[in-house]
Scaffold this motif. Structure first.
Motif, PDB file in Angstrom:
ATOM      1  N   CYS A  14      33.061  43.882  46.366  1.00  0.00           N
ATOM      2  CA  CYS A  14      33.613  45.121  45.827  1.00  0.00           C
ATOM      3  C   CYS A  14      33.831  44.923  44.329  1.00  0.00           C
ATOM      4  CB  CYS A  14      34.930  45.456  46.519  1.00  0.00           C
ATOM      5  SG  CYS A  14      35.735  46.920  45.836  1.00  0.00           S
ATOM      6  N   CYS A  17      37.918  46.337  41.423  1.00  0.00           N
ATOM      7  CA  CYS A  17      38.954  45.667  40.640  1.00  0.00           C
ATOM      8  C   CYS A  17      38.579  44.200  40.636  1.00  0.00           C
ATOM      9  CB  CYS A  17      40.365  45.887  41.184  1.00  0.00           C
ATOM     10  SG  CYS A  17      40.864  44.771  42.510  1.00  0.00           S
ATOM     11  N   GLU A  20      37.569  41.409  43.537  1.00  0.00           N
ATOM     12  CA  GLU A  20      36.176  41.187  43.938  1.00  0.00           C
ATOM     13  C   GLU A  20      36.065  40.764  45.399  1.00  0.00           C
ATOM     14  OE1 GLU A  20      34.771  38.448  41.019  1.00  0.00           O
ATOM     15  OE2 GLU A  20      35.023  39.857  39.380  1.00  0.00           O
ATOM     16  N   CYS A  21      36.702  41.544  46.286  1.00  0.00           N
ATOM     17  CA  CYS A  21      36.714  41.206  47.714  1.00  0.00           C
ATOM     18  C   CYS A  21      35.296  41.175  48.293  1.00  0.00           C
ATOM     19  CB  CYS A  21      37.527  42.244  48.482  1.00  0.00           C
ATOM     20  SG  CYS A  21      39.273  42.254  48.046  1.00  0.00           S
ATOM     21  N   CYS A  50      41.331  47.319  50.444  1.00  0.00           N
ATOM     22  CA  CYS A  50      42.308  48.360  50.120  1.00  0.00           C
ATOM     23  C   CYS A  50      41.614  49.725  50.150  1.00  0.00           C
ATOM     24  CB  CYS A  50      42.940  48.082  48.757  1.00  0.00           C
ATOM     25  SG  CYS A  50      41.880  48.486  47.369  1.00  0.00           S
ATOM     26  N   GLY A  53      38.908  50.256  47.516  1.00  0.00           N
ATOM     27  CA  GLY A  53      37.617  49.645  47.815  1.00  0.00           C
ATOM     28  C   GLY A  53      36.875  50.418  48.889  1.00  0.00           C
ATOM     29  N   MET A 192      44.218  42.572  47.074  1.00  0.00           N
ATOM     30  CA  MET A 192      44.113  42.280  48.504  1.00  0.00           C
ATOM     31  C   MET A 192      44.232  40.787  48.795  1.00  0.00           C
ATOM     32  SD  MET A 192      44.236  45.108  49.732  1.00  0.00           S
ATOM     33  CE  MET A 192      44.124  44.606  51.428  1.00  0.00           C
TER      34      MET A 192
HETATM   35  S1  SF4 Z   1      38.841  46.133  48.092  1.00  0.00           S
HETATM   36 FE1  SF4 Z   1      40.505  46.760  46.738  1.00  0.00          FE
HETATM   37  S2  SF4 Z   1      41.484  44.807  46.114  1.00  0.00           S
HETATM   38 FE2  SF4 Z   1      39.431  44.312  46.904  1.00  0.00          FE
HETATM   39  S3  SF4 Z   1      38.102  44.298  45.065  1.00  0.00           S
HETATM   40 FE3  SF4 Z   1      37.972  46.339  46.006  1.00  0.00          FE
HETATM   41  S4  SF4 Z   1      39.489  47.556  44.885  1.00  0.00           S
HETATM   42 FE4  SF4 Z   1      39.988  45.396  44.512  1.00  0.00          FE
END
Ligand code: SF4
Length: 260
Positions: A14, A17, A20-21, A50, A53, A192
């Protein structure tokens, strides 16, 4: 019914933000259909994502998303002046930009300035470094979140903790006290990742006390919420320090001398 020519899950990350999940995206006939977290990955929240994402598909297919080059056609600039953007092809954009960049690199690379924000994985070196290596320029201007949150958080984190970021040591912390913060409850760096660490710490027995006039996300899940009067944070902290230092005498005197 449309033929299913392609039905794949693609592992990626992701980019909404800098947590980078790890994610996997279900793509059917070239269209991204669904996003899932990747359980077992240490990148992010071990499978948790989140809402920001998870809503990435809405951003990707937002009809207002800018995904073509635009050329400004009105040389006049100023507040309220219409730049009169016109859509151009990528070929036209390259034809216009590349000769100019070559000219600048030949003349003086310092004339080139890169602008980027912090809330994307390219910040700041991911994009700037390759360009700067190519061009030899050193200009970098991080805008947006980099200025708004960073100016407050990072110098203080550096002064007090010798650290760029400020995250409680959730793996070992037994008693966390928050003042107007909600780290690990949907905000802050690596949102996250921190959320998973807080959840694990609480399962381990960590107690969380939140001082905040508002019952924020962290307070709502805390062991104790202390609804202080707005602006009273410093008075509360100084009162706590007074008890620790003067009443109980349990201060580690070496710590403030050597490490703050
Ligand atoms: S899922 Fe949420 S916390 Fe994870 S990288 Fe995406 S925006 Fe950021």
């Amino acid at each position: 019914m449309q033929d299913i020519r392609e039905d794949v899950w693609i592992h990626t990350m992701c980019a909404r933000c800098y947590a980078e999940c790890a994610i996997r995206v279900h793509r059917v006939n070239g269209v991204a259909m669904e996003i899932q977290g990747v359980s077992g990955s240490t990148q992010g929240a071990d499978g948790g994502l989140c809402p920001k994402g998870l809503s990435s598909l809405q951003v990707l297919y937002d009809p207002n998303r800018l995904n073509v080059p635009l050329r400004r056609t009105n040389p006049e600039k100023g507040i309220g002046v219409d730049p009169k953007w016109e859509e151009i092809s990528w070929e036209d954009a390259y034809d216009e930009i590349v000769p100019r960049m070559k000219k600048i690199i030949e003349e003086d690379p310092r004339k080139l300035n890169y602008m980027g924000g912090t809330a994307h994985p390219g910040y700041p070196t991911g994009i700037a470094d390759p360009i700067s290596v190519l061009g030899g320029f050193s200009g970098l201007f991080a805008l947006g979140l980099g200025l708004h949150c960073g100016n407050a958080a990072h110098p203080i984190g550096g002064l007090i903790h010798g650290s760029w970021s400020i995250v409680p040591d959730f793996k070992y912390c037994n008693y966390a006290i928050y003042f107007g913060a909600s780290k690990g409850h949907g905000s802050g760096h690596s949102a996250m990742t921190a959320a998973r660490m807080v959840a694990d710490a609480k399962a381990r027995g960590m107690k969380l006390v939140v001082f905040d006039p508002m019952c924020n996300f962290a307070a709502g899940k805390a062991n104790e919420w202390v609804p202080i009067i707005p602006g009273a944070d410093v008075a509360v902290v100084l009162a706590m320090c007074n008890v620790i230092v003067n009443d109980l005498g349990i201060v580690d005197e070496e710590f403030p001398k050597l490490k703050t």
